[in-house]
Design an enzyme around this catalytic site. Structure first.
Site: not given
Ligand code: NAD
Length: 248
Positions: A101, A196, A121, A36, A238
């Site tokens: 994820q 997100s 995922h 995103r 990060i």
């Protein structure tokens, strides 16, 4: 040192049961685009829904095309400062497991044992039959696909083969979700990094931790819908943030 960083460091120091939860943002500094961010994968390739993958041979072909195009990026990617800061917390016994994820395997490459990485995922480094769950190597799939984009089928049962990732619309892995929920419920500090926090049900995990009594820290360059529940929100990069705070 600013207040945010010193609060982050104090919360880390005080924690006895820290759980880390990561999203695609932790791997952008390794050269893997997230979904995103501007220029991310979402803008270029809208994700292929699981039902489309099942119903349409063309959707399956497109998903293998994307997969093999992405492989050159993935195979050249190494863990970055963010992954390494988490693995140092893990190696010091401060973090029991990492819930992710991500499908890129970089937490494992950075030194977190495979069994301590909970992949919500799935994983994109191998393929699986959707009927009998037999594993298939990507080299074998590639050899088949290179012949006029032929679609791989399972050698055991003839079922449809897909990368071992979870697509939108596909059922979540039950054991991984249970483990993630149990970790969230037992955490005293929950650190959500580079996500997100809009993809459900994964985004429920930080909320579950908060409702179960953990303090919640969100480290993400952009706002998330869960910021209002967090005890501390750091809108920062990060790698440098984690590297700095874990060395304090
Ligand atoms: P997302 O793309 O929705 O969100 C990533 C967030 O990270 C964004 O809000 C962005 O602002 C932030 N971010 C990116 N780089 C950052 C940096 N260096 N410092 C601070 N913040 C940064 O990703 P998501 O929430 O993980 O959800 C998307 C889905 O995409 C997941 O299901 C995941 O499986 C999949 N995905 C995985 C990978 C991977 O394995 N590396 C890559 C792309 C997408």
């Amino acid at each position: 040192m600013d207040m945010e960083i010193s609060e982050f460091a104090q919360l880390l120091k005080a924690s006895r049961n820290l759980v880390v939860f990561t999203g695609a943002g932790i791997s952008t500094e390794s050269g893997i685009p997230d979904f995103r961010s501007p220029g991310g994968l979402w803008e270029k390739n809208k994700p292929i829904d699981f039902s489309d993958f099942m119903q349409s041979e063309e959707a399956r072909r497109e998903s293998w095309r994307r997969k093999f195009a992405m492989d050159s990026v993935l195979s050249g990617a190494d863990p970055n400062k963010g992954h390494l800061a988490i693995s140092s917390l893990y190696n010091n016994g401060r973090v029991r497991a990492v819930i992710t994820q991500n499908i890129d395997g970089l937490h494992q490459q950075s030194g977190v044992r495979d069994e301590d990485v909970i992949e919500l995922h799935g994983n994109t480094t191998y393929a699986k039959c959707l009927s009998c769950h037999e594993r298939m190597s990507l080299d074998d799939v590639r050899k088949i696909f290179e012949q006029d984009e032929a679609l791989p089928v399972c050698g055991t049962c003839g079922g449809i083969v897909k990368t071992a990732t979870i697509s939108f619309g596909q059922a979540m892995p039950v054991a991984e979700m249970r483990r993630a929920e149990a970790l969230a419920q037992s955490a005293d500090l929950f650190l959500a990094i580079g996500s997100s926090l809009v993809v459900y049900p994964a985004a429920e995990i930080p909320l579950l931790a908060k409702r179960s009594g953990a303090k919640l820290i969100i480290l993400n360059r952009e706002p998330t819908p869960l910021d209002e529940y967090a005890d501390l929100v750091l809108r920062r990069e990060i790698g440098e943030t984690l590297d700095f705070v874990t060395k304090m």
